[in-house]
Design an enzyme around this catalytic site. Structure first.
Site, PDB file in Angstrom:
ATOM      1  N   HIS A 120     -22.937  -3.903 -50.589  1.00  0.00           N
ATOM      2  CA  HIS A 120     -23.343  -5.097 -51.452  1.00  0.00           C
ATOM      3  C   HIS A 120     -24.054  -6.275 -50.337  1.00  0.00           C
ATOM      4  O   HIS A 120     -23.531  -6.465 -49.548  1.00  0.00           O
ATOM      5  CB  HIS A 120     -22.271  -5.539 -51.883  1.00  0.00           C
ATOM      6  CG  HIS A 120     -21.074  -6.409 -51.077  1.00  0.00           C
ATOM      7  ND1 HIS A 120     -20.930  -7.443 -50.680  1.00  0.00           N
ATOM      8  CD2 HIS A 120     -19.953  -5.783 -50.326  1.00  0.00           C
ATOM      9  CE1 HIS A 120     -19.972  -7.867 -49.821  1.00  0.00           C
ATOM     10  NE2 HIS A 120     -19.309  -6.638 -49.635  1.00  0.00           N
ATOM     11  N   ASP A 164     -24.378  -9.539 -52.015  1.00  0.00           N
ATOM     12  CA  ASP A 164     -23.948 -10.729 -52.359  1.00  0.00           C
ATOM     13  C   ASP A 164     -22.762 -11.099 -51.244  1.00  0.00           C
ATOM     14  O   ASP A 164     -22.189 -10.088 -50.673  1.00  0.00           O
ATOM     15  CB  ASP A 164     -23.322 -10.772 -53.747  1.00  0.00           C
ATOM     16  CG  ASP A 164     -22.232  -9.980 -53.807  1.00  0.00           C
ATOM     17  OD1 ASP A 164     -22.175  -8.830 -53.345  1.00  0.00           O
ATOM     18  OD2 ASP A 164     -21.303 -10.207 -54.697  1.00  0.00           O
ATOM     19  N   ASP A 202     -19.732  -8.484 -43.753  1.00  0.00           N
ATOM     20  CA  ASP A 202     -19.506  -8.281 -45.056  1.00  0.00           C
ATOM     21  C   ASP A 202     -20.587  -8.812 -46.153  1.00  0.00           C
ATOM     22  O   ASP A 202     -20.503  -9.919 -46.718  1.00  0.00           O
ATOM     23  CB  ASP A 202     -18.104  -8.857 -45.556  1.00  0.00           C
ATOM     24  CG  ASP A 202     -17.338  -8.727 -46.871  1.00  0.00           C
ATOM     25  OD1 ASP A 202     -18.006  -7.773 -47.312  1.00  0.00           O
ATOM     26  OD2 ASP A 202     -16.665  -9.270 -47.301  1.00  0.00           O
ATOM     27  N   GLU A 222     -20.793  -7.579 -55.846  1.00  0.00           N
ATOM     28  CA  GLU A 222     -19.456  -7.043 -55.513  1.00  0.00           C
ATOM     29  C   GLU A 222     -18.266  -8.050 -55.644  1.00  0.00           C
ATOM     30  O   GLU A 222     -17.217  -7.700 -55.758  1.00  0.00           O
ATOM     31  CB  GLU A 222     -19.698  -6.470 -54.028  1.00  0.00           C
ATOM     32  CG  GLU A 222     -18.506  -5.439 -53.523  1.00  0.00           C
ATOM     33  CD  GLU A 222     -17.302  -5.915 -53.155  1.00  0.00           C
ATOM     34  OE1 GLU A 222     -16.356  -5.421 -52.793  1.00  0.00           O
ATOM     35  OE2 GLU A 222     -17.611  -7.317 -52.658  1.00  0.00           O
ATOM     36  N   GLU A 223     -18.641  -9.322 -54.809  1.00  0.00           N
ATOM     37  CA  GLU A 223     -17.637 -10.311 -54.503  1.00  0.00           C
ATOM     38  C   GLU A 223     -17.121 -10.757 -55.881  1.00  0.00           C
ATOM     39  O   GLU A 223     -16.072 -11.521 -55.988  1.00  0.00           O
ATOM     40  CB  GLU A 223     -18.231 -11.347 -53.787  1.00  0.00           C
ATOM     41  CG  GLU A 223     -18.555 -10.823 -52.450  1.00  0.00           C
ATOM     42  CD  GLU A 223     -17.427 -10.655 -51.346  1.00  0.00           C
ATOM     43  OE1 GLU A 223     -16.208 -10.624 -52.024  1.00  0.00           O
ATOM     44  OE2 GLU A 223     -17.796 -10.107 -50.177  1.00  0.00           O
ATOM     45  N   GLU A 250     -18.569  -1.098 -45.803  1.00  0.00           N
ATOM     46  CA  GLU A 250     -17.701  -2.080 -45.787  1.00  0.00           C
ATOM     47  C   GLU A 250     -16.990  -2.193 -44.096  1.00  0.00           C
ATOM     48  O   GLU A 250     -17.318  -1.307 -43.648  1.00  0.00           O
ATOM     49  CB  GLU A 250     -16.591  -2.144 -46.776  1.00  0.00           C
ATOM     50  CG  GLU A 250     -16.791  -2.483 -48.175  1.00  0.00           C
ATOM     51  CD  GLU A 250     -17.324  -3.916 -48.540  1.00  0.00           C
ATOM     52  OE1 GLU A 250     -17.142  -4.718 -47.646  1.00  0.00           O
ATOM     53  OE2 GLU A 250     -17.388  -4.222 -49.668  1.00  0.00           O
ATOM     54  N   HIS A 267     -14.108 -13.123 -44.815  1.00  0.00           N
ATOM     55  CA  HIS A 267     -14.344 -14.184 -45.634  1.00  0.00           C
ATOM     56  C   HIS A 267     -14.138 -15.665 -44.757  1.00  0.00           C
ATOM     57  O   HIS A 267     -14.201 -16.685 -45.160  1.00  0.00           O
ATOM     58  CB  HIS A 267     -13.650 -14.216 -46.902  1.00  0.00           C
ATOM     59  CG  HIS A 267     -14.014 -13.110 -47.697  1.00  0.00           C
ATOM     60  ND1 HIS A 267     -13.406 -12.851 -49.038  1.00  0.00           N
ATOM     61  CD2 HIS A 267     -14.802 -12.042 -47.591  1.00  0.00           C
ATOM     62  CE1 HIS A 267     -13.838 -11.735 -49.460  1.00  0.00           C
ATOM     63  NE2 HIS A 267     -14.792 -11.257 -48.825  1.00  0.00           N
TER      64      HIS A 267
HETATM   65 ZN   LIG Z   1     -17.507  -6.616 -48.923  1.00  0.00          ZN
END
Ligand SMILES: [Zn+2]
Length: 407
Positions: free
Chosen positions: A94, A96, A127, A161-162, A187, A377
């Site tokens: 992903h 985003d 990520d 994805e998020e 990932e 994150h």
């Molecule tokens: Zn991810």
């Protein structure tokens, strides 16, 4: 499908491919810096800047591609080498990212891509742009080295994805743009092979009461009190039931009371209360089973207190992911790990990923990508540069070994 067909010859080709990755080191890292520099925080999830950078890289790599803009901002790419040939191996990851959070907590600019002590910093550096860059560069290296794959390789950087994937991978699957036989989800797994993750269920409980004045509460039924009573029982029951419920690769099953809201005023007996509940299920648990279990506990609460009236609604559901370790594709991936001195035993993935959509369709799916999952994150997210180079080699070798090559 032939695995490791013509092993000795493939081995020589593999060496050539790995050498080529080493020679392109600067380009790989430069490309990662470029896409980290294109902010794509979700919300709002605008991936168009990243997609532009990716498309120009694909063009210069002579890899054909299509872009898909779901609304004004959510854009994804499907690039394919040997389009139409089967089997199809899909590299999905992903583009985003989660928001930056408080910028003052970042030592290096969140879109700077600054490299300090072998670590490349920025939101999404791990990520999952840290997987996207090596996936695309692996495709470029295969092209440059003239590798003829015995099948097709699709590289699929996706939006959204998020926020659950509806405007990203889910849209591409639903519109028939992806039909893979094997899937690698990029990932953060420290380049290990993950084959299991928990699923997510969001439930909303509504408790109903009867309003009355607070000076004579016995004239009413307090929906908040009834909800509290029920939640207490739910916590007790689930904690007990979960004690023996385990999967060898994932964290234990879990639940979290995330939100609660009820009543209108302090001096009014509340006639309604809502609570939202996040439940993470193990790969062998199901949505139906989870609802049955919750309804059983509601019934038990009602037995103890007939005034309890609660209904339950599913707000969201994401399936768990599980691929059998015996699957030939998993074994091939583990063999690739061995070449790099990485643990050749499958692991679990701590979070949820887009891989669940493919796993639900019974397509062999693994997660593989550079980076430390604990940093995902957080502020000062970074990716070790060495792991990005290693991932590029691993993706290239995995494509060669799982599809086979034509001599
Ligand atoms: Zn991810």
């Amino acid at each position: 499908m032939n695995f490791r067909k013509g092993w000795y010859r493939v081995n020589a080709l593999e060496e050539k491919v790995c050498r080529c990755v080493d020679e392109m080191r600067e380009e790989i890292i430069g490309f990662l810096q470029e896409i980290v520099g294109q902010a794509s925080c979700n919300p709002p999830g605008d991936t168009r800047g990243v997609v532009r950078a990716i498309c120009s890289k694909l063009e210069s790599s002579q890899i054909s591609y299509e872009t898909f803009l779901v609304d004004e901002v959510h854009e994804s790419v499907v690039a394919t080498i040997n389009a139409g040939q089967s089997p199809n191996l899909l590299f999905n990851s992903h583009i985003d990212t989660v928001p930056v959070g408080e910028e003052s907590r970042w030592t290096y600019g969140p879109f700077s891509g600054e490299i300090v002590d072998g670590k490349l910093y920025g939101r999404g550096s791990a990520d999952a742009k840290g997987s996207v860059a090596p996936m695309i560069m692996a495709g470029k290296v295969l092209q440059l080295c003239g590798i003829q794959l015995n099948g097709s390789l699709s590289i699929n950087p996706v939006a959204d994805e998020e926020m659950g994937g509806a405007k990203g991978v889910k849209h591409l699957i639903d519109t028939g743009k992806l039909k893979p036989d094997m899937v690698v989800i990029g990932e953060i797994t420290t380049n290990e092979i993950a084959i299991a993750e928990k699923g997510i269920i969001w439930l909303e409980f509504t408790s109903y009461g009867r309003t009355a004045h607070a000076s004579t509460p016995w004239d009413g039924v307090n929906a908040i009190s009834k909800m509290v009573k029920f939640l207490y029982l739910l916590e007790e029951e689930l904690t007990e039931r979960f004690a023996a419920r385990r999967h060898p690769l994932t964290p234990p099953p879990s639940f979290n009371f995330g939100m609660i809201k009820g009543g209108v005023k302090a001096n009014v007996v509340a006639d309604q209360c809502k609570a939202v509940f996040d439940r993470r299920i193990l790969p062998f648990e199901t949505l139906e089973g989870t609802l049955d279990e919750v309804n059983e506990i509601i019934a038990k609460a009602q037995q103890e207190d007939p005034e309890i009236k609660i209904d339950v609604k599913v707000l969201d559901y994401g399936a768990p992911l599980e691929t059998a370790p015996e699957e030939p594709f998993v074994q091939t991936a583990l063999d690739v790990c061995k070449e790099f001195g990485i643990k050749n035993e499958p692991v679990g993935y701590q979070q949820a990923s887009d891989g669940r959509f493919f796993s639900e369709m019974k397509i062999p799916t693994i997660l593989l990508g550079p980076g430390d999952p604990s940093l995902a994150h957080s502020p000062n997210e970074f990716i070790p540069v060495e792991q990005v180079i290693q991932a590029t080699k691993m993706y290239a070798l995995l494509a060669m070994r799982s599809l086979g090559t034509i001599s």
